[in-house]
Every structure is written in C-alpha cells, then in structure tokens.
Design a protein around this motif. Structure first.
Motif, short mmCIF file in Angstrom:
data_model
loop_
_atom_site.label_atom_id
_atom_site.label_comp_id
_atom_site.label_asym_id
_atom_site.label_seq_id
_atom_site.Cartn_x
_atom_site.Cartn_y
_atom_site.Cartn_z
N GLN A 36 12.65 -26.55 6.33
CA GLN A 36 11.74 -27.67 6.07
C GLN A 36 10.65 -27.32 5.06
O GLN A 36 10.03 -28.21 4.49
N LEU A 37 10.43 -26.03 4.85
CA LEU A 37 9.38 -25.62 3.91
C LEU A 37 9.92 -25.51 2.48
O LEU A 37 9.15 -25.26 1.56
N GLN A 38 11.22 -25.68 2.29
CA GLN A 38 11.83 -25.57 0.97
C GLN A 38 12.53 -26.86 0.61
O GLN A 38 12.78 -27.72 1.45
N SER A 39 12.87 -26.98 -0.67
CA SER A 39 13.63 -28.14 -1.11
C SER A 39 15.05 -28.05 -0.56
O SER A 39 15.54 -26.97 -0.22
N GLU B 248 17.70 -16.71 11.86
CA GLU B 248 16.91 -17.01 13.04
C GLU B 248 15.42 -17.18 12.73
O GLU B 248 14.75 -18.03 13.33
N GLY B 249 14.91 -16.38 11.76
CA GLY B 249 13.49 -16.41 11.45
C GLY B 249 13.12 -17.44 10.40
O GLY B 249 12.33 -18.36 10.66
N GLN B 250 13.68 -17.33 9.21
CA GLN B 250 13.34 -18.24 8.12
C GLN B 250 13.87 -19.65 8.35
O GLN B 250 13.19 -20.63 8.07
N LEU B 251 15.12 -19.74 8.86
CA LEU B 251 15.71 -21.06 9.07
C LEU B 251 15.43 -21.62 10.46
O LEU B 251 15.83 -22.74 10.77
#
Length: 319
Positions: A129-132, A241-244
């Motif tokens: 959600q923080l990226q395009s 698990e962390g970034q996504l």
C-alpha cells in the motif's frame, strides 16, 4: 466415406480432453500428453525429440503431429533464456489500453528491438500500500515465437497458449490457503523462487549464483553455498512477510534437478526449516516415476495449464 459423413453430422464421438505440454529447449523438445476426463487426469505419455537445427526442428514437429491424439490442445513452454520477467510500476492507463502501454514502458529495459517485442503480464494478487501498483511483465522475441507458431500451424497442431516456465510450477501444487514458497532449479539456470497462495502467484524472483546447484553433492553444498541459499530464501520470506505485510510462509516446496533432492530436504530440516517437501505430480493424482518427473515435469505443468487456468478463472467469478 461413412466415417467422414458421420463426423460432419457430429455423430462420431471425438476424443475427449487431451492436452499436451511442449517444452522447448535448444537441443531437445520434451512433450507430456495427458487426458482430462470427468475431473480426473488420466494416461500420461511422454515423448522426447532431439533438435540439432532448424531443419531438424521442422522434422520434429512432423513427428510430434503423428504422435499426438486428434483434437489435442497444446501449450508451448519456453525456457528462461528465451524470455525475461520484469516487475514494473503498472502504467496508469485504463485496463483495455494496458497491453498497448507495456511495450513502451519496458523497451529501455530489454535488448530486443522495439518491433520484435511480444509481451504479456500477470497482475500480482497483493500490492504494498505504500508503493505504486506493480505488474509482472514477460517479454520475448516476436520473430522467434512466430517461427515456432508457424510449425504448429503447418502441422495442424492446436496451440492454446505460450507460457514461460516459471509461471507454470504452481500447477503442480495442491491449492492451499496459506503461503507456500516454491524453489525450482533446472540445469544451467538461475534458481527460481516463488510464493504461492490459493493457487495464485504472489511473489517471484530469480537468484543468481546457483545455476550449478545440481552439480554439487550435499557435502559440497555445506561448504558455503547452502548457507548462501538459506540466506537468500530468508530474505525473500522477510520481504513477503515484512514489507508486503503478509501471513508467514508455512511450507517450502523443492523442485530441484539432480539426484540429491531428498538429501537437500534433510539439510533444510537440519537448519530449522521443518516444513519442507519435494514437489511431485501427486496433486494431480498422477503417479509417475521420479526420473520421468525430473525429465518431463515442465512439459507436464504446461499440459495441464488450460484446465487449471479455466478453473482459476471460474473461481475468480464465483461469489
């Protein structure tokens, strides 16, 4: 004469549900043929043809046409040296214009001439959600593929689709609601790492430096290469698990060339990765030998693709 007349009247029953995966490589064409009847996969058959050049390839397709059942749907499976998969920002255009926008978006990222690009894409089921928004794009040579497609047409073979190797491995896994990491390796290729959930590809990358994995014994692997492999796999899991922000990866499936897969499974277990299994054709309820699966697994994954894709599309529209 009577047989032709009956067929024109559609009174003659046609062979049901035959599918072939045609796996191309520079030296060999490997083919798996299965029948799908009443929801079951039946009667696997395998063929292998040596290919030494364009003239030999034409002869090979003539031989292939003689082997395949009538009304057989074919899927051409192409190896990584004949395509590139790129993850890019999804062009901000309407869905109906996306296929037109993709070649312009990726043309500076590939070595092929602009007029020789053929592209397809795969939407990721999840997005950070923080990226395009991102999309996976597969790129290949239009002129090369046209030559192969012409051989299917000339020999009256029904080509249903063209697929890259790494998008097909999910066909050999049972559908699971939790995340499964799939680690695949073919001789001379980079290692493919995917994370699959509910039959859909959520994450994909290739790891360089492991293209000779099949040439090492388990003892040799433990001299540093295996530790590097575990580190890269853990990085992929941490990103997923962390970034996504996804649920933990609960299992790892190994589909590795070479004679040491079972020993490598044990190495994973000894290093704390306890939920590790070998990929087989069991999910399709097909019992084939380990040798046949190693040799023809990619072709088999291609053969079942039309049916698996139809099931996936049906699941997407079912409330």
């Amino acid at each position: 004469m009577l047989a032709a007349w009956l067929e024109r009247l559609n009174l003659k029953k046609k062979p049901a549900g035959y599918y072939a995966g045609v796996h191309w490589s520079p030296q060999q064409l490997k083919v798996a043929v299965v029948q799908h009847l009443a929801g079951q996969w039946l009667n696997p058959q395998y063929y292998s043809f040596a290919v030494t050049g364009p003239a030999q390839l034409a002869q090979t397709f003539r031989q292939l046409a003689e082997k395949l059942p009538a009304h057989c749907d074919c899927t051409l499976v192409i190896p990584p040296e004949r395509y590139m998969v790129l993850q890019i920002d999804k062009p901000p255009v309407p869905p109906e214009e996306l296929m037109l926008a993709l070649p312009w978006t990726i043309k500076d990222l590939v070595a092929l001439p602009d007029d020789d690009l053929v592209v397809d894409y795969l939407d990721l089921p999840l997005q950070n959600q923080l990226q395009s928004a991102k999309v996976n794009v597969v790129v290949s040579s239009k002129s090369w593929l046209k030559e192969l497609v012409a051989l299917f047409v000339q020999n009256k073979l029904k080509l249903k689709g063209i697929q890259p190797e790494e998008w097909l491995a999910r066909n050999l896994l049972p559908k699971k609601s939790h995340a499964v990491m799939l680690v695949c390796h073919q001789p001379g290729q980079d290692l493919s790492v995917q994370i699959i959930q509910n039959g859909s590809l959520y994450f994909s990358r290739r790891l360089r430096g492991f293209n000779r994995l099949d040439q090492f014994s388990p003892d040799e692997l433990q001299q540093g290469l295996f530790d590097n492999l575990l580190l890269e796999l853990q990085r992929s899991i941490d990103f997923f698990e962390g970034q996504l922000k996804q649920v933990p990866v609960r299992e790892i499936g190994l589909w590795l060339s070479g004679p040491h897969q079972q020993q490598i499974v044990q190495l994973f277990i000894q290093n704390g990765f306890t939920q590790v299994f070998s990929v087989t054709a069991d999910a399709l309820q097909l019992r084939i030998s380990a040798d046949d699966f190693e040799r023809y697994g990619q072709a088999l994954a291609g053969a079942v693709e039309p049916v698996m894709a139809a099931v996936e599309a049906s699941d997407e529209v079912t409330p």
